[in-house]
Design a protein around this motif. Structure first.
Motif, short mmCIF file in Angstrom:
data_model
loop_
_atom_site.label_atom_id
_atom_site.label_comp_id
_atom_site.label_asym_id
_atom_site.label_seq_id
_atom_site.Cartn_x
_atom_site.Cartn_y
_atom_site.Cartn_z
N ALA A 1 -33.08 44.49 4.74
CA ALA A 1 -33.92 43.38 5.17
C ALA A 1 -34.89 43.83 6.27
O ALA A 1 -36.06 43.43 6.27
N LYS B 1 -38.93 43.74 6.31
CA LYS B 1 -39.61 43.00 7.38
C LYS B 1 -40.67 43.90 8.04
O LYS B 1 -41.74 43.43 8.42
N LYS C 1 -40.42 43.23 -0.35
CA LYS C 1 -39.57 42.04 -0.25
C LYS C 1 -39.01 41.70 -1.63
O LYS C 1 -37.88 41.24 -1.74
N SER D 1 -29.26 40.44 1.65
CA SER D 1 -30.42 41.01 2.35
C SER D 1 -31.63 40.10 2.24
O SER D 1 -32.41 39.98 3.18
N TYR E 1 -33.50 38.42 5.41
CA TYR E 1 -34.94 38.59 5.59
C TYR E 1 -35.60 37.27 5.96
O TYR E 1 -36.45 37.21 6.84
#
Length: 62
Positions: free
Chosen positions: A15, A19, A25, A32, A36
């Motif tokens: 995650a 980020k 993503k 995860s 996020y």
């Protein structure tokens, strides 16, 4: 707040990478993806930096 298991630490790392823009993503799934969306970069960094030594693979494992 340190990670309680290896799986939690790994999910936080994935995650965190998304980020920061180091991973996509759309590649995230499960925990995860939830991390996020619900945690800040600082919180993810704290979880991801936890040492895996001595941690169970999953919280329920002994």
């Amino acid at each position: 707040m340190p990670a309680k298991s290896k799986a939690q630490q790994k999910a936080a790392g994935a995650a965190l990478a998304a980020k920061r823009g180091e991973a996509r993503k759309s590649d995230l799934q499960g925990a995860s993806k939830e991390m996020y969306e619900s945690m800040t970069e600082a919180e993810l960094e704290e979880l991801a930096s936890t040492s895996r030594k001595g941690k169970p693979e999953r919280v329920g494992d002994k």
